[in-house]
Design a protein around this motif. Structure first.
Motif, PDB file in Angstrom:
ATOM      1  N   LYS A  61       0.841  -1.186   0.000  1.00  0.00           N
ATOM      2  CA  LYS A  61       0.000   0.000   0.000  1.00  0.00           C
ATOM      3  C   LYS A  61       0.883   1.245   0.000  1.00  0.00           C
ATOM      4  O   LYS A  61       2.070   1.175   0.310  1.00  0.00           O
ATOM      5  CB  LYS A  61      -0.926   0.002   1.211  1.00  0.00           C
ATOM      6  N   HIS A 111      -1.314  10.081   3.051  1.00  0.00           N
ATOM      7  CA  HIS A 111      -2.337   9.094   2.673  1.00  0.00           C
ATOM      8  C   HIS A 111      -3.639   9.457   3.382  1.00  0.00           C
ATOM      9  O   HIS A 111      -3.705   9.472   4.614  1.00  0.00           O
ATOM     10  CB  HIS A 111      -1.861   7.694   3.084  1.00  0.00           C
ATOM     11  N   ASN A 114      -8.194   4.664   2.427  1.00  0.00           N
ATOM     12  CA  ASN A 114      -8.308   3.510   1.540  1.00  0.00           C
ATOM     13  C   ASN A 114      -9.751   3.387   1.074  1.00  0.00           C
ATOM     14  O   ASN A 114     -10.688   3.603   1.860  1.00  0.00           O
ATOM     15  CB  ASN A 114      -7.880   2.228   2.254  1.00  0.00           C
ATOM     16  N   ARG A 118      -8.245  -3.824  -1.042  1.00  0.00           N
ATOM     17  CA  ARG A 118      -7.057  -4.051  -1.867  1.00  0.00           C
ATOM     18  C   ARG A 118      -6.257  -2.765  -2.033  1.00  0.00           C
ATOM     19  O   ARG A 118      -5.493  -2.615  -2.979  1.00  0.00           O
ATOM     20  CB  ARG A 118      -7.451  -4.622  -3.231  1.00  0.00           C
ATOM     21  N   TYR A 119      -6.465  -1.854  -1.133  1.00  0.00           N
ATOM     22  CA  TYR A 119      -5.679  -0.623  -1.035  1.00  0.00           C
ATOM     23  C   TYR A 119      -5.829   0.305  -2.228  1.00  0.00           C
ATOM     24  O   TYR A 119      -4.878   0.982  -2.609  1.00  0.00           O
ATOM     25  CB  TYR A 119      -4.205  -0.936  -0.770  1.00  0.00           C
ATOM     26  N   PHE A 121      -6.839   3.812  -3.122  1.00  0.00           N
ATOM     27  CA  PHE A 121      -6.569   4.856  -2.144  1.00  0.00           C
ATOM     28  C   PHE A 121      -6.787   6.256  -2.712  1.00  0.00           C
ATOM     29  O   PHE A 121      -6.919   6.449  -3.927  1.00  0.00           O
ATOM     30  CB  PHE A 121      -5.124   4.745  -1.649  1.00  0.00           C
TER      31      PHE A 121
END
Length: 202
Positions: A61, A111, A114, A118-119, A121
């Protein structure tokens, strides 16, 4: 963790270009040729050091937080055979040496969230950053200060960017960003890419 890297990019070039003589001054005043001696020797050295402070597990990620600084030192020298080739004032000679220090990168990356397990983002990046707006970089490719919102969706099949850049002046001889000299130009960019749009792998 801390990531450190160094890059040295050296260009040595010997070339011959047509250069007119007689319009302002020449190193051969009694010559009747239209073109003078066009040999040029060029040396360009770009030395960049990059330091990234990264927080988060980046195996699968994006990082939770990143601070990156990449200064670049440019040293360039050119030696020619005709006056006025390197400077408008022929009294300055037929060679030139110059150096310049600027920033390729100086940004904070955060960041935000999410969107899937499955990230997929959404992240934000603020500061001087490299950005290429299209696959080949024909429309926009530069390192400028700005604010960028980016990410992906649907198992990375969709990628998107929404960005605003406020451009800096470039040093004439090195094309490196001036420290923080404003060019008074703003660039707004939005793009959306879809992988496997028609068939798998396209």
């Amino acid at each position: 963790f801390l990531d450190l890297s160094a890059t040295s990019d050296t260009l040595l070039e010997n070339r011959r270009l047509p250069f007119p003589v007689g319009s302002t001054s020449t190193s051969r005043p009694e010559s009747n040729n239209t073109f003078g001696r066009g040999r040029q020797n060029l040396v360009v050295e770009n030395l960049s050091l990059s330091a990234s402070l990264i927080n988060g597990n980046t195996s699968f990620k994006p990082p939770d937080f990143e601070f990156r600084v990449t200064p670049i030192l440019n040293i360039n020298s050119i030696d020619t055979q005709e006056e006025g080739n390197t400077r408008a004032n022929p009294l300055r000679g037929d060679d030139r040496s110059d150096d310049h220090l600027g920033f390729l990168e100086l940004f904070v990356d955060k960041h935000l969230m999410n969107l899937s397990d499955r990230y997929d983002f959404i992240s934000a990046r603020v500061g001087i950053q490299r950005f290429v707006s299209d696959f080949r970089g024909f429309i926009y490719s530069d390192e400028e200060p700005g604010v960028r919102l980016f990410g992906n969706w649907d198992n990375n099949k969709w990628q998107y960017n929404l960005a605003w850049f406020h451009r800096l002046e470039k040093d004439t001889n090195s094309a490196v960003n001036s420290t923080f000299d404003d060019r008074y130009e703003d660039v707004l960019i939005a793009n959306l890419f879809r992988q496997d749009a028609v068939a798998l792998g396209q």
